[in-house]
Design a protein around this motif. Structure first.
Motif, short mmCIF file in Angstrom:
data_model
loop_
_atom_site.label_atom_id
_atom_site.label_comp_id
_atom_site.label_asym_id
_atom_site.label_seq_id
_atom_site.Cartn_x
_atom_site.Cartn_y
_atom_site.Cartn_z
N ASN A 229 0.94 -1.28 0.02
CA ASN A 229 0.14 0.00 -0.02
C ASN A 229 0.98 1.10 -0.08
OD1 ASN A 229 -1.99 2.08 0.40
ND2 ASN A 229 -2.93 0.94 2.11
N PRO A 230 0.97 1.92 -0.97
CA PRO A 230 1.80 3.20 -1.20
C PRO A 230 1.85 4.20 -0.13
CG PRO A 230 0.44 3.23 -3.02
CD PRO A 230 0.06 2.05 -2.28
N SER A 231 0.44 4.24 0.45
CA SER A 231 0.27 5.17 1.44
C SER A 231 0.86 4.92 2.87
CB SER A 231 -1.18 5.43 1.63
OG SER A 231 -1.85 4.43 2.18
N ILE A 232 0.92 3.65 3.14
CA ILE A 232 1.76 3.31 4.41
C ILE A 232 2.81 2.45 4.40
CG2 ILE A 232 -0.51 3.48 5.68
CD1 ILE A 232 -0.92 0.38 5.46
N ASP A 233 3.01 1.76 3.11
CA ASP A 233 4.27 1.17 2.93
C ASP A 233 5.38 1.69 1.97
OD1 ASP A 233 3.16 -1.47 4.19
OD2 ASP A 233 2.12 -1.96 2.39
N PHE A 234 5.75 2.94 2.72
CA PHE A 234 6.93 3.72 1.91
C PHE A 234 8.16 3.79 2.66
CE2 PHE A 234 4.27 6.36 4.87
CZ PHE A 234 5.38 7.15 5.40
N LEU A 235 8.25 2.75 3.50
CA LEU A 235 9.37 2.65 4.57
C LEU A 235 9.97 1.30 4.35
CD1 LEU A 235 8.35 4.87 7.49
CD2 LEU A 235 9.66 5.70 5.49
N ASP A 236 11.11 0.98 4.84
CA ASP A 236 11.93 -0.38 4.85
C ASP A 236 11.49 -0.93 6.00
OD1 ASP A 236 13.16 -0.14 2.35
OD2 ASP A 236 14.96 0.73 3.34
N PRO A 237 11.06 -2.01 5.88
CA PRO A 237 10.52 -2.99 7.52
C PRO A 237 11.96 -3.59 7.98
CG PRO A 237 10.15 -4.40 5.47
CD PRO A 237 10.54 -3.05 4.72
N LEU A 238 11.99 -3.74 9.36
CA LEU A 238 12.90 -4.32 10.12
C LEU A 238 13.23 -5.76 9.46
CD1 LEU A 238 12.35 -1.85 11.77
CD2 LEU A 238 12.82 -3.18 13.72
N SER A 239 12.19 -6.54 8.97
CA SER A 239 12.46 -7.81 8.77
C SER A 239 13.30 -8.24 7.69
CB SER A 239 10.97 -8.43 8.50
OG SER A 239 10.43 -7.74 7.33
N GLU A 240 13.74 -7.06 7.14
CA GLU A 240 14.74 -7.16 5.89
C GLU A 240 16.05 -6.80 6.38
OE1 GLU A 240 13.27 -4.92 2.55
OE2 GLU A 240 11.34 -6.19 2.35
N ASP A 241 16.45 -6.45 7.50
CA ASP A 241 17.43 -6.20 8.39
C ASP A 241 18.63 -7.31 8.09
OD1 ASP A 241 16.49 -3.69 8.45
OD2 ASP A 241 16.82 -3.75 10.69
N ILE A 242 19.96 -7.04 7.82
CA ILE A 242 20.85 -7.89 8.05
C ILE A 242 21.59 -7.62 9.12
CG2 ILE A 242 22.75 -9.13 6.71
CD1 ILE A 242 21.29 -8.31 4.15
N PRO A 243 22.11 -8.59 10.02
CA PRO A 243 21.77 -9.94 10.11
C PRO A 243 20.13 -10.21 10.44
CG PRO A 243 23.01 -9.55 11.94
CD PRO A 243 23.21 -8.19 11.22
N LYS A 244 19.79 -11.35 10.01
CA LYS A 244 18.56 -11.62 10.54
C LYS A 244 18.23 -11.97 11.99
CE LYS A 244 16.53 -11.63 6.30
NZ LYS A 244 15.33 -10.67 5.83
N GLY A 245 17.04 -11.47 12.37
CA GLY A 245 17.02 -11.98 14.00
C GLY A 245 17.91 -10.91 15.00
N ASN A 246 18.34 -9.90 14.66
CA ASN A 246 18.93 -9.00 15.49
C ASN A 246 18.29 -8.07 16.29
OD1 ASN A 246 18.32 -7.43 13.38
ND2 ASN A 246 20.23 -6.23 13.45
N ARG A 247 16.94 -8.08 16.02
CA ARG A 247 16.07 -7.36 16.92
C ARG A 247 14.69 -8.17 17.12
NH1 ARG A 247 17.51 -3.52 13.15
NH2 ARG A 247 19.14 -1.79 14.03
N VAL A 248 14.29 -8.35 18.55
CA VAL A 248 13.17 -9.15 18.58
C VAL A 248 12.33 -8.27 19.68
CG1 VAL A 248 12.34 -11.12 20.08
CG2 VAL A 248 14.56 -11.14 18.80
N PRO A 249 10.90 -8.06 19.13
CA PRO A 249 10.03 -7.20 19.91
C PRO A 249 9.85 -7.80 21.03
CG PRO A 249 9.30 -7.61 17.59
CD PRO A 249 10.42 -8.46 17.77
N ASN A 250 9.86 -6.91 22.24
CA ASN A 250 9.38 -7.57 23.46
C ASN A 250 8.17 -6.93 23.93
OD1 ASN A 250 9.51 -8.13 26.25
ND2 ASN A 250 10.86 -6.54 26.92
N LEU A 251 7.13 -7.82 23.98
CA LEU A 251 5.78 -7.42 24.39
C LEU A 251 5.70 -7.52 25.71
CD1 LEU A 251 4.07 -7.35 21.91
CD2 LEU A 251 2.68 -9.34 22.40
#
Length: 300
Positions: A209-231
């Motif tokens: 969706n160009p109105s909200i998906d205009f940024l890079d997601p954290l899931s594509e960061d390298i290395p994978k899994g270097n950030r984990v959301p803390n709920l």
């Protein structure tokens, strides 16, 4: 963190052990409102605190029409009197990275010195001369704030929208993420100019969706899994995102998750706070190299 939700936001990130005193909170609550009115900002954010040897820097950011590009950074020593930081340029960033080392002193007029050997002339007439380069700490502070914002500033998907005219503004209809979405890195975006989005194919862009998906997601960061959301269930439902390279930096989001009820009458919001020295966690890279050697030893 927005000045209107300052008290709630400070409680969310106080688990790091570094927070503000009651006097500082009261001073910020008043001075940020005055700062917003005098400078005609749309929003004023408390960015965080950078610790120094002689004094600490309290950082605030004023946002005008565009949330990404139309921002001004300011600093204070007492949470009352604010001073404008110069905009960071590529030349300033290169100059600061080569000259300024160690911790902040806490004096914006302090000068860092660096000796460079420059070659003057051409051919046999070339002469090497020692040149002393001086950089004030105020420039270093501006460069540090700019670099941290560029590298680790994060927002949840849908919190900001991009208009057809290219303006990035807060999404007033944002109701927070669901509990399932909040546990996925793909629903958290880097709040800076996208780099990987421009490399996507037409088929990949068709699903966005160009109105909200205009940024890079954290899931594509390298290395994978270097950030984990803390709920966390502290103060309704919150998500805390630590960032290893910058010690003390936390991104947080308070969200009344959809399909859930909450007695806390606060709308969903997100923010970031830096509360530590400006030092990167250099040991992080050294640990990666160490584990790589262990892995190679096991393979051989």
């Amino acid at each position: 963190m927005d000045s209107s939700t300052l008290y709630y936001s400070l409680d969310l990130v106080s688990g790091s052990g570094l927070t503000l005193s009651s006097e500082q909170k009261a001073a910020l609550q008043t001075s940020l409102v005055i700062l917003k009115r005098n400078n005609k900002f749309n929003r004023v954010l408390f960015w965080g605190k950078i610790l120094g040897i002689k004094g600490d820097y309290f950082i605030a950011q004023g946002v005008s029409e565009d949330e990404m590009t139309d921002k001004k950074s300011l600093y204070s020593f007492n949470c009352v009197d604010w001073h404008l930081l110069p905009p960071a340029t590529e030349a300033m960033l290169a100059e600061v990275s080569a000259t300024a080392k160690g911790r902040f002193v806490g004096d914006p007029s302090h000068e860092y010195e660096h000796t460079e050997i420059r070659r003057q002339g051409e051919g046999d007439e070339a002469v090497e001369e020692e040149v002393v380069v001086k950089v004030k700490e105020e420039k270093r502070l501006a460069s540090t704030v700019h670099t941290i914002d560029k590298e680790v500033s994060v927002v949840p998907r849908g919190a900001f929208i991009k208009s057809p005219h290219g303006l990035v503004q807060t999404n007033r209809s944002f109701e927070g993420l669901s509990s399932l979405e909040a546990g996925k890195l793909s629903y958290f975006l880097h709040f800076t100019e996208p780099q990987k989005l421009k490399k996507k194919s037409i088929l990949e862009l068709a699903d966005l969706n160009p109105s909200i998906d205009f940024l890079d997601p954290l899931s594509e960061d390298i290395p994978k899994g270097n950030r984990v959301p803390n709920l966390s269930l502290h103060h309704s439902f919150t998500v805390i995102l630590p960032f290893p390279p910058w010690v003390g930096f936390l991104s947080h989001m308070l969200s009344v998750f959809r399909n859930r009820t909450s007695s806390l009458k606060v709308p969903p919001f997100c923010g970031r706070q830096k509360c530590n020295t400006n030092m990167r966690l250099l040991m992080f890279g050294m640990l990666l190299i160490f584990y790589l050697f262990i892995l190679l030893g096991k393979l051989t």
